[in-house]
Design a protein around this motif. Sequence first.
Motif, PDB file in Angstrom:
ATOM      1  N   LEU A  31      -1.437  25.048 -28.999  1.00  0.00           N
ATOM      2  CA  LEU A  31      -0.724  25.211 -27.729  1.00  0.00           C
ATOM      3  C   LEU A  31      -0.923  23.990 -26.831  1.00  0.00           C
ATOM      4  CD1 LEU A  31      -1.535  28.953 -26.868  1.00  0.00           C
ATOM      5  CD2 LEU A  31       0.381  28.018 -28.195  1.00  0.00           C
ATOM      6  N   GLY A  32      -2.115  23.384 -26.904  1.00  0.00           N
ATOM      7  CA  GLY A  32      -2.414  22.225 -26.082  1.00  0.00           C
ATOM      8  C   GLY A  32      -1.578  21.008 -26.435  1.00  0.00           C
ATOM      9  N   ALA A  33      -1.049  20.986 -27.643  1.00  0.00           N
ATOM     10  CA  ALA A  33      -0.175  19.883 -28.033  1.00  0.00           C
ATOM     11  C   ALA A  33       1.197  19.991 -27.367  1.00  0.00           C
ATOM     12  CB  ALA A  33      -0.021  19.870 -29.556  1.00  0.00           C
ATOM     13  N   ARG A  34       1.500  21.174 -26.853  1.00  0.00           N
ATOM     14  CA  ARG A  34       2.802  21.396 -26.199  1.00  0.00           C
ATOM     15  C   ARG A  34       2.694  21.507 -24.678  1.00  0.00           C
ATOM     16  NH1 ARG A  34       6.459  22.091 -23.473  1.00  0.00           N
ATOM     17  NH2 ARG A  34       8.435  23.180 -23.826  1.00  0.00           N
ATOM     18  N   TRP A  35       1.618  22.138 -24.196  1.00  0.00           N
ATOM     19  CA  TRP A  35       1.477  22.358 -22.759  1.00  0.00           C
ATOM     20  C   TRP A  35       0.080  21.970 -22.278  1.00  0.00           C
ATOM     21  CZ3 TRP A  35       3.269  26.947 -25.523  1.00  0.00           C
ATOM     22  CH2 TRP A  35       4.646  27.173 -25.409  1.00  0.00           C
ATOM     23  N   ARG A  36      -0.051  21.752 -20.987  1.00  0.00           N
ATOM     24  CA  ARG A  36      -1.370  21.625 -20.381  1.00  0.00           C
ATOM     25  C   ARG A  36      -1.902  23.022 -20.113  1.00  0.00           C
ATOM     26  NH1 ARG A  36      -0.353  20.115 -15.473  1.00  0.00           N
ATOM     27  NH2 ARG A  36      -1.431  21.705 -14.254  1.00  0.00           N
ATOM     28  N   LEU A  37      -3.117  23.278 -20.538  1.00  0.00           N
ATOM     29  CA  LEU A  37      -3.722  24.593 -20.384  1.00  0.00           C
ATOM     30  C   LEU A  37      -4.909  24.479 -19.431  1.00  0.00           C
ATOM     31  CD1 LEU A  37      -3.769  25.782 -24.124  1.00  0.00           C
ATOM     32  CD2 LEU A  37      -1.991  26.192 -22.402  1.00  0.00           C
ATOM     33  N   ARG A  87      -3.683  28.986 -17.681  1.00  0.00           N
ATOM     34  CA  ARG A  87      -2.420  28.772 -16.974  1.00  0.00           C
ATOM     35  C   ARG A  87      -1.659  27.661 -17.683  1.00  0.00           C
ATOM     36  NH1 ARG A  87      -4.623  28.753 -12.509  1.00  0.00           N
ATOM     37  NH2 ARG A  87      -4.361  30.988 -12.108  1.00  0.00           N
ATOM     38  N   ILE A  88      -0.376  27.888 -17.904  1.00  0.00           N
ATOM     39  CA  ILE A  88       0.449  26.946 -18.667  1.00  0.00           C
ATOM     40  C   ILE A  88       1.143  25.972 -17.718  1.00  0.00           C
ATOM     41  CG2 ILE A  88       2.423  26.738 -20.228  1.00  0.00           C
ATOM     42  CD1 ILE A  88       1.745  29.569 -21.239  1.00  0.00           C
TER      43      ILE A  88
END
Length: 359
Positions: free
Chosen positions: A240-246, A261-262
Motif C-alpha cells: 500500500l505504501g508504494a501507492r499512497w502515503r500512510l 490515514r491515506i
Amino acid sequence: MTAVPVAIGRRTTTPAPAPERGDGRLVDTHGRVHRDLRISLTDRCSLRCTYCMPEQGNEWLARTSILSTDEIEEVAQVAASLGIRTFRLTGGEPLLRADIVDVVRRISRIEGPDGPVEVAMTTNGITLAKKLPELIDAGLSRLNISIDTIDRQKFADLTRRDRLDDVLEGIAAAAASELRPLKLNAVAMRGVNDDELVDLVQFAMDVGAQLRFIEQMPLDSGHTWDRASMVTREEILESLGARWRLDPVPGRGGAPAEKWRIDGGPHEVGVIASVTAPFCGACDRLRLTADGQFRNCLFSNSEYDLGAVLRESAASSPAERAEAIAALLRSCVHGKLPGHAIDDPSFLQPARGMNAIGG
C-alpha cells in the motif's frame, strides 16, 4: 455452582474462583477490562471459503444445541450488567438465522451501567441488501462486510460460490445507509489476492468504507494453515505504501486493527495482524459460540459451558439464573491467558474452525 472449562484439544485445569469486584466489571488477572462480546448465531454459512471450511463433509452443530433467542437475550442482559458495551453478531453467516431481526431488536434495547449497548454485525453480505432496512430499524448500529476479492473468477474459486454480485449489492446498500463507519474485511492470502491489495483499498474508498486487511490465522476447520502462505502486516503496508502515503492513526485502544490515514485523509485503512503483531495486551473481547460455549480468546483450547449452566438453573429464579451466568462469565475472564502464543512451539490450533467459533 462451580464453573469448569471444557478442554478442547489440550489439557486444562479448573481456574480458581474469580474475585468479586465492587463495580462488577469483567476484569481479568492482567488488568484488562472486557467490554465486547461476540455472539455467534450459527456455524452455517452460504459460502465455502477455502481458508475456512471444506466444500463438502462439514459437521454442523445440532440444531437442538443452538442457543435460542430468549437465551441469547438473557445472556446479553447479564453481560451488559457486567460492563459489556458492544455485542457483535457473527457466524458462520448471521443472516442465515431466520430470527436475526428479532435478535438485533432484543439486544439493542438492553441498557448497561453506561447506557444503551451497541449492536454490530459481521456478514458476508449475500442477503444484506434485502434485510438491511429491517436490521437498521431494529437497532443495528455498525456493520463489517467480508470481501476478499472483487475479481469475479477469484471470488468463485475462493468461496466456491458465484455470489459476488450479491455481495456487491449488499455493500452498495450498506454504503447508501446511515451506518458508519462501514468496514470491509479482507483476508490477505499469498497467490490468491495479494495482487489486489491496492484495488481493494480503492474500492473501499470509492464506496465510503474502510478496508481492513486481516492476516490469515490458524483457524481453518481442516487445520491446513501454513504460515508461509500468510501475507504479513509488513508486506501489506509495503504494498500500500508504494501507492499512497500512510500516516499512523493514534489512539488504537483495544481495537483489533491498527489504522493508517491515506494521503492525509479522510480515508483510512486498517490491518489486523493477529499473528505477526498481536494485540493481546489490550484485548477486551470475549466470545460466545452458537452452541453456548464462552471463550476468552479466539485461539483458546478451553471453553466454558453456558449450556450446562442454563440447564442446571432451569428451575431457578431469574435472579439465580442471572447470577449463575455472571459467575461463568467471571470465571471465563479470570482464566484468560496473557496472550495466544501462536509463535510458541507449544501452540495448538483450536479444534473448532472459525465458522464454529464465531468471527
